[in-house]
Enzyme design. Structure first.
Site, PDB file in Angstrom:
ATOM      1  N   SER A   7      45.984  68.436 -20.891  1.00 16.01           N
ATOM      2  CA  SER A   7      44.378  68.852 -21.031  1.00 16.01           C
ATOM      3  C   SER A   7      44.211  70.193 -21.271  1.00 16.01           C
ATOM      4  CB  SER A   7      43.898  68.465 -19.939  1.00 16.01           C
ATOM      5  OG  SER A   7      42.286  68.754 -19.892  1.00 16.01           O
ATOM      6  N   HIS A  32      45.102  66.359 -24.874  1.00 21.99           N
ATOM      7  CA  HIS A  32      43.978  65.634 -24.229  1.00 21.99           C
ATOM      8  C   HIS A  32      42.738  66.498 -24.184  1.00 21.99           C
ATOM      9  CE1 HIS A  32      42.323  62.526 -21.252  1.00 21.99           C
ATOM     10  NE2 HIS A  32      41.902  63.537 -20.690  1.00 21.99           N
ATOM     11  N   ASP A  34      38.783  66.905 -23.107  1.00 26.10           N
ATOM     12  CA  ASP A  34      37.983  66.431 -22.041  1.00 26.10           C
ATOM     13  C   ASP A  34      36.492  66.896 -22.567  1.00 26.10           C
ATOM     14  OD1 ASP A  34      39.426  65.024 -20.126  1.00 26.10           O
ATOM     15  OD2 ASP A  34      40.321  67.075 -19.673  1.00 26.10           O
ATOM     16  N   MET A  36      32.736  66.877 -21.660  1.00 25.61           N
ATOM     17  CA  MET A  36      31.762  66.815 -20.767  1.00 25.61           C
ATOM     18  C   MET A  36      30.232  67.178 -21.195  1.00 25.61           C
ATOM     19  SD  MET A  36      34.164  68.003 -17.614  1.00 25.61           S
ATOM     20  CE  MET A  36      35.796  67.566 -17.577  1.00 25.61           C
ATOM     21  N   HIS A  64      38.639  62.277 -24.505  1.00 18.78           N
ATOM     22  CA  HIS A  64      38.231  61.591 -23.469  1.00 18.78           C
ATOM     23  C   HIS A  64      36.806  62.044 -23.300  1.00 18.78           C
ATOM     24  CE1 HIS A  64      38.473  61.472 -18.823  1.00 18.78           C
ATOM     25  NE2 HIS A  64      37.506  60.534 -19.333  1.00 18.78           N
ATOM     26  N   MET A  66      33.374  61.981 -21.597  1.00 23.89           N
ATOM     27  CA  MET A  66      32.855  61.850 -20.338  1.00 23.89           C
ATOM     28  C   MET A  66      31.158  62.413 -20.568  1.00 23.89           C
ATOM     29  SD  MET A  66      35.565  63.700 -17.885  1.00 23.89           S
ATOM     30  CE  MET A  66      36.325  64.403 -19.639  1.00 23.89           C
ATOM     31  N   MET A 134      41.250  56.777 -14.153  1.00 25.00           N
ATOM     32  CA  MET A 134      40.899  58.022 -13.634  1.00 25.00           C
ATOM     33  C   MET A 134      41.471  58.191 -12.158  1.00 25.00           C
ATOM     34  SD  MET A 134      39.642  60.088 -15.971  1.00 25.00           S
ATOM     35  CE  MET A 134      39.075  61.210 -14.830  1.00 25.00           C
ATOM     36  N   ASP A 170      44.981  59.885 -15.551  1.00 24.73           N
ATOM     37  CA  ASP A 170      44.336  61.294 -15.923  1.00 24.73           C
ATOM     38  C   ASP A 170      43.637  61.823 -14.437  1.00 24.73           C
ATOM     39  OD1 ASP A 170      42.911  63.619 -16.587  1.00 24.73           O
ATOM     40  OD2 ASP A 170      41.476  62.398 -18.027  1.00 24.73           O
TER      41      ASP A 170
END
Ligand code: DX5
Ligand code: ZN
Length: 212
Positions: A7, A32, A34, A36, A64, A66, A134, A170
């Protein structure tokens, strides 16, 4: 065999290019990402400008999300990701979004938080390519691994064989607990953030490769 997906949440963005070169030299081919939004999770990270910069790098991108209301943005993320993963907790219509991702562009993943049982995934069997367990509450890198989440991976294992999806874990994975994670279930992707990106990336990768 499990594949490492570092990540870049904890990358040093002023020298990202250099860090990516070290990852590439260390045989990393998947990043990866992330994303958010400050709503589904407390923290805000990055999205389209970084993805745009990574478009021409030859890494596969495991995105990913979120974010709340993922349907609103999924088409844009689809252009960049080799896998686009939404959270089960973020949508009342996950099946529709997963179908949309698969039809429009790419592989679809579904993530569950540490306190979400696998039951919510059962009606979605056949609709996703990847289940993301997660092992910390999403929002920040560098948190402590929650070993109890491995039980869910073990429960999902029989469905994985039957439905042929991939499994990813993760959060909080380090050089010290990597071996026990690998022994617990058949993961296809192991996400590691700070354990790869902090301090010396090359040395971190060398140590990880000895275990993987
Ligand atoms: C947490 C993110 C993780 C995180 C992993 O919300 O989804 O991908 O960046 O970082 P570490 O490995 O440091 O927990
Ligand atoms: Zn993540």
């Amino acid at each position: 065999m499990a594949k490492l997906a570092p990540s870049i949440l904890n990358a040093d963005f002023k020298i990202l290019g250099e860090q990516l070169r070290i990852l590439k030299q260390g045989s990393v081919d998947t990043l990866h990402i992330d994303v958010m939004d400050g709503h589904f999770v407390d923290n805000i990270s990055f999205a389209f400008p970084i993805l745009e910069s990574l478009k021409d790098s030859d890494f596969s991108l495991d995105i990913h999300l979120m974010i709340s209301d993922p349907m609103k943005y999924v088409e844009r993320f689809c252009q960049y990701g080799d896998i686009v993963t939404i959270h089960l907790e973020a949508s009342s219509q996950p099946a529709e979004i997963l179908r949309y991702i698969r039809q429009k562009c790419t592989k679809a993943g579904i993530a569950i938080n540490p306190d979400t049982p696998i039951d919510g995934l059962l009606p979605l069997m056949g609709e996703f390519d990847l289940a993301l367990i997660m092992s910390v509450f999403p929002g920040y890198g560098g948190q402590s691994f929650m070993p109890e989440t491995l039980e869910k991976a073990q429960l999902l294992q029989e469905y994985k064989i039957k439905h042929g999806f991939m499994m990813e874990i993760d959060g909080g994975i380090t050089i010290n607990n990597l071996e026990s994670v690998l022994n617990a279930a058949e993961f296809d992707y192991i996400v590691m953030g700070s354990a790869v990106m902090k301090n010396n990336i090359k040395e971190n990768l060398d140590q990880i490769r000895r275990i993987l």
